[in-house]
Design an enzyme around this catalytic site. Sequence first.
Site: not given
Ligand code: GLY
Length: 579
Positions: A117, A390, A408, A410, A429, A432, A461-462, A481
């Site tokens: 990340r 992503t 990603t 983002n 990013e 986020d 992050s998701s 998503g």
């Molecule tokens: N940038 C989207 C995520 O990391 O969730």
Amino acid sequence: MRFPLKWPALNGRVLLLGLLLASSAAYADDPRTTQTAGHKGPTALRGPGRAAIASANFHATEAGLEVLSKGGNAFDAAVAVASTLSVVEPESSGIGGGFMAVIHRAWDGKQFFIDARETAPAAVNVKDYLNKDGTPNRDTALNGPLSAGIPGEPAGLVWLSKHYGKLPLKDALAPAVRIARDGFEPDSRLINAITERQKDIGRWPASVTKFLPDGKPPVAGAVWRDPDQARTLELLGEKGLDGFYRGEVAQKLVSSVRAAGGNWTAKDLESYQVKEREPITVNYRGYRIVTAPPPSSGGVAVAEILNILSGFDLSKMDTAHRMHLVIEAMRRAFRDHNDYLGDPDFVKMPLDMLLSPYYADGLRQTILMDKATPSSMLPSSAGAEPGMHTTHFSIIDGEGNIASITLTVNYTLGSTFVAQGTGVLLNDEMDDFALVPNKPNVYGLLGSKANAPEPGKRMLSSMTPSIVFGADRIGVIGSPGGSTIITQVLEGIFAFIDGKNALGIAGQKRFHHQFMPDRVDMEDGVFDKATADELTRMGHALKQREPWGYMNVVTWDLKSGTLDAASDPRRPSGLGKVQ
Ligand code: GLY
């Protein structure tokens, strides 16, 4: 009311914590216990002999298969797929961004989580994301160099290759270098993304060179080349980390960023580190799901939802009540997402509580069997429009190694800022992070202090790359998503457990609830009319939306050894292939 339950006292988490503490003595022995450590998987499995890859772009899937045919394993193939996506699908991921990976190593049956990340630069300053009047500045959060975190993907690719691959890094990067140099025909998604973001691209000279070669977006059928990125990937292959985080490329990144008003330093790049963390494991209906820990919120949310649902006998219910309970579990998990989660290297998080089946027991008590709980009655902060960006790919190789990787930059085309002479499109990013407390990011997600920006910190992050292990079958699942990643993966897990094939899992209709806004987003046809009417009667606000996500799935039937691969049928360029 079909399932009478008294309306519970929704007075915050005091009740829930009480339930948790009261039952903590039994915690260690509970078969539903969610683990955060110690992942000896199913003992080493005999490989399927063949390999399967599903990704969002056929060039990337073919690049992975090419590297496998040259003697590489799933992790070399992952490097090939990721680097090729950086060239052919820059709107979603790239070497200017980051990734999260859940991998399974065939030779000892162990699973690992690789966190590549992005991080905040040391000079991060929240004032850069505020207007003079103190309101959020959405431009600096989403566009240009201030919006960009220090890239993690190049270091993650080096890590994957060095610790898990079989081939030299440069061999795994070779297909991407070739495609960037020789050119490819951009697909309609990339052309649309460039068209959508043309105005922002036009602000940065190197971005214009890359994305608007003749002063306008590329057209279908035109061959598009990226020689600067080819050279950067070549340097990464030749020199490893030093090819990106030190020397020529690093200097160009830093000088371009600073010349355009950003604050990166050479030290930010030199000190970037990949983190290997214990994945989250949750047991549900006889399956073991291995998924992403913080700094992703995805695995925690998926585990929390499954733990809540495991206390209901869903098989005895009609569809409307089953969906109602899933929605209520989503609502509660997203509430916790907003409040607690951040970078584990900076924030102490109550993961033992969030992942405990007894915490889930407490949350379950707050669910009414026949009535939606308004999110406003659950104490917390809140958010949103599902984001569509992503990318995710899934791989199983002939030996049984598995890679589930979500990547990603983002938002679509990240920050739109390309560093001069590198071909590297920087992410955005930084959005986020909870840049401004309790103001939603581009996905409508709210955050708290746990996800506030700090020097060197990773933004929440998701991304939820996951592997589902059953007695007879393994599924590799993930999707892009934004905030909807979490519910897509959850619904993918349900589809896998229900026995659907790869296409059935990737293609099934979706629904989503994320606490705030208090509504159920749904694809056309996900609920039949009777179910939709019943959910509405229970108090759920249903909103039909355009299809979302881009799920790429591979499955492995352990009895027959059969592999299956599918890319989301909603999108044009993906490819799932068994070879
Ligand atoms: N940038 C989207 C995520 O990391 O969730």
